[in-house]
Design a protein around this motif. Structure first.
Motif, PDB file in Angstrom:
ATOM      1  N   PHE A 142       1.206  -1.527   0.184  1.00  0.00           N
ATOM      2  CA  PHE A 142       0.132   0.576   0.032  1.00  0.00           C
ATOM      3  C   PHE A 142       0.733   1.249   0.102  1.00  0.00           C
ATOM      4  N   PRO A 143       0.883   1.883  -1.206  1.00  0.00           N
ATOM      5  CA  PRO A 143       1.623   3.116  -0.942  1.00  0.00           C
ATOM      6  C   PRO A 143       1.357   4.362  -0.305  1.00  0.00           C
ATOM      7  N   THR A 144       0.611   4.577   0.236  1.00  0.00           N
ATOM      8  CA  THR A 144       0.192   6.000   1.653  1.00  0.00           C
ATOM      9  C   THR A 144       0.366   4.757   3.082  1.00  0.00           C
ATOM     10  N   MET A 145       0.311   3.671   2.910  1.00  0.00           N
ATOM     11  CA  MET A 145       0.255   3.083   4.554  1.00  0.00           C
ATOM     12  C   MET A 145       2.660   3.326   4.914  1.00  0.00           C
ATOM     13  N   PRO A 146       1.812   3.529   6.280  1.00  0.00           N
ATOM     14  CA  PRO A 146       3.077   3.520   6.649  1.00  0.00           C
ATOM     15  C   PRO A 146       3.784   1.602   6.625  1.00  0.00           C
ATOM     16  N   VAL A 147       5.360   1.625   6.822  1.00  0.00           N
ATOM     17  CA  VAL A 147       6.386   0.521   6.565  1.00  0.00           C
ATOM     18  C   VAL A 147       5.636  -0.246   8.574  1.00  0.00           C
ATOM     19  N   GLU A 148       5.594   0.385   9.144  1.00  0.00           N
ATOM     20  CA  GLU A 148       5.715  -0.310  10.251  1.00  0.00           C
ATOM     21  C   GLU A 148       3.920  -0.812   9.872  1.00  0.00           C
ATOM     22  N   GLU A 149       2.837  -0.043   9.784  1.00  0.00           N
ATOM     23  CA  GLU A 149       1.530  -0.194   9.958  1.00  0.00           C
ATOM     24  C   GLU A 149       1.618  -1.740   8.821  1.00  0.00           C
ATOM     25  N   GLN A 150       2.342  -1.058   7.309  1.00  0.00           N
ATOM     26  CA  GLN A 150       1.730  -2.533   6.513  1.00  0.00           C
ATOM     27  C   GLN A 150       2.207  -3.668   7.414  1.00  0.00           C
ATOM     28  N   LEU A 151       2.727  -4.080   8.076  1.00  0.00           N
ATOM     29  CA  LEU A 151       4.033  -5.145   8.740  1.00  0.00           C
ATOM     30  C   LEU A 151       2.584  -5.469   9.556  1.00  0.00           C
ATOM     31  N   TYR A 152       2.206  -4.746  10.894  1.00  0.00           N
ATOM     32  CA  TYR A 152       1.253  -5.636  11.475  1.00  0.00           C
ATOM     33  C   TYR A 152       0.138  -5.408   9.956  1.00  0.00           C
ATOM     34  N   PHE A 153      -0.970  -5.166  10.006  1.00  0.00           N
ATOM     35  CA  PHE A 153      -1.699  -4.673   8.875  1.00  0.00           C
ATOM     36  C   PHE A 153      -1.491  -7.016   7.935  1.00  0.00           C
ATOM     37  N   PHE A 154      -0.045  -6.738   7.604  1.00  0.00           N
ATOM     38  CA  PHE A 154      -0.689  -7.951   7.026  1.00  0.00           C
ATOM     39  C   PHE A 154      -0.275  -9.319   7.828  1.00  0.00           C
TER      40      PHE A 154
END
Length: 309
Positions: free
Chosen positions: A84-96
């Protein structure tokens, strides 16, 4: 846990993408699936993940059909990137990780570990679209195994990474193997497959040209690559019995032998009353074997490789 593929075929109307493919991957092993573009690698990955149905054959994990296996046990890095281009890196990892059934508090330690290991700590709050391609690739890599899958598929994982980050990824794959993760991956960079895999399958137009031990594959060719540093020229050495080709390098001559049995007579010839600085007999590299298997001769393989050194 073991992945077993038995006589798998995938047809699209009159086109056969995968043809009677069979191989087995034991638990905790990194297995290479290699082939040219269009050889059927990605189609195979998608069938393993039950994203596409097989036309024939069966795929099982730990004795169970793949379509009955809990999806959270699997991880997948597709060749086509997608974060996701606009999602911060850390949040991406938690999301997945949460998508794979993990709770945020369960993920915290793992997220921190991989952010540090992949040198992304200072980027943790940055939006993905602001990262370099290499860092975006690292984020997606972590996302593919943040939930600690038992079986992980990596489709061209080294794409877009510089040498330093490639080493980080290789170390990560070794770490995951040591933790018991079973890994299936493809790469056009044969040195990575050679370094990380004990077993592999070589595909050409959907068919397996070879499936088994990397060492057995090399032994099937024999030790036919001979490097000689002596006063003798490539032209002189090329005339010797058993020499298929001779290439003059900066500081040595590289010979391809018809058979490794000729090495002794060549050694006797070049050592007769003279000092030999180098006489090194070895197997072909996986890169050289791959090129040979898809249609090039040994001479063409070595010539094309050596001109890039």
């Amino acid at each position: 846990m073991t992945l077993v593929i038995q006589h798998v075929t995938k047809r699209y109307q009159k086109f056969t993408a995968v043809d009677q493919l069979s191989f087995t991957i034991p638990k905790g092993e990194a297995f290479g699936l290699i082939g040219q573009n269009g050889a059927g690698k990605t189609t195979t990955f998608r069938m393993i993940l039950d994203l596409q149905e097989t036309t024939e054959g069966s795929i099982s994990w730990d004795g169970k059909p793949m379509n009955s296996v809990n999806r959270d046990l699997l991880g997948y890095l597709p060749e086509e990137r997608g974060i996701f281009p606009t999602m911060p890196v850390e949040e991406q990892l938690y999301f997945f990780g949460e998508l794979r059934g993990k709770k945020r508090k369960e993920l915290k330690e793992t997220v921190e570990y991989w952010l540090h290991r992949f040198d992304l700590v200072e980027k943790r709050k940055d939006k993905a679209e602001t990262l370099s391609k290499g860092n975006q690739q690292k984020v997606q890599l972590i996302a593919s195994f943040i939930h600690k899958p038992e079986f992980l598929i990596l489709d061209e994982p080294f794409s877009g990474l510089d040498p330093v980050n490639k080493d980080l990824l290789k170390d990560a794959i070794i770490h995951l193997k040591e933790q018991g993760t079973t890994i299936l991956f493809s790469s056009h960079q044969m040195d990575h497959v050679e370094e990380l895999c004990d077993h592999l399958c070589l595909l050409k137009r959907g068919k397996a040209l070879f499936s088994g031990s990397l060492l057995d594959l090399k032994k099937s060719y024999g030790k036919i690559k001979l490097a000689v540093r002596s006063p003798h020229s490539a032209e002189e050495l090329s005339s010797l019995s058993g020499v298929a080709s001779a290439i003059q390098k900066k500081d040595h001559v590289l010979l391809t032998l018809k058979d490794e049995s000729y090495a002794q007579s060549i050694f006797d010839y070049v050592s007769a009353g003279q000092y030999i600085e180098r006489f090194s007999l070895d197997y072909l590299t996986l890169d050289e074997i791959f090129k040979d298997k898809v249609g090039e001769s040994h001479a063409e393989v070595l010539a094309s490789r050596e001109t890039t050194v």
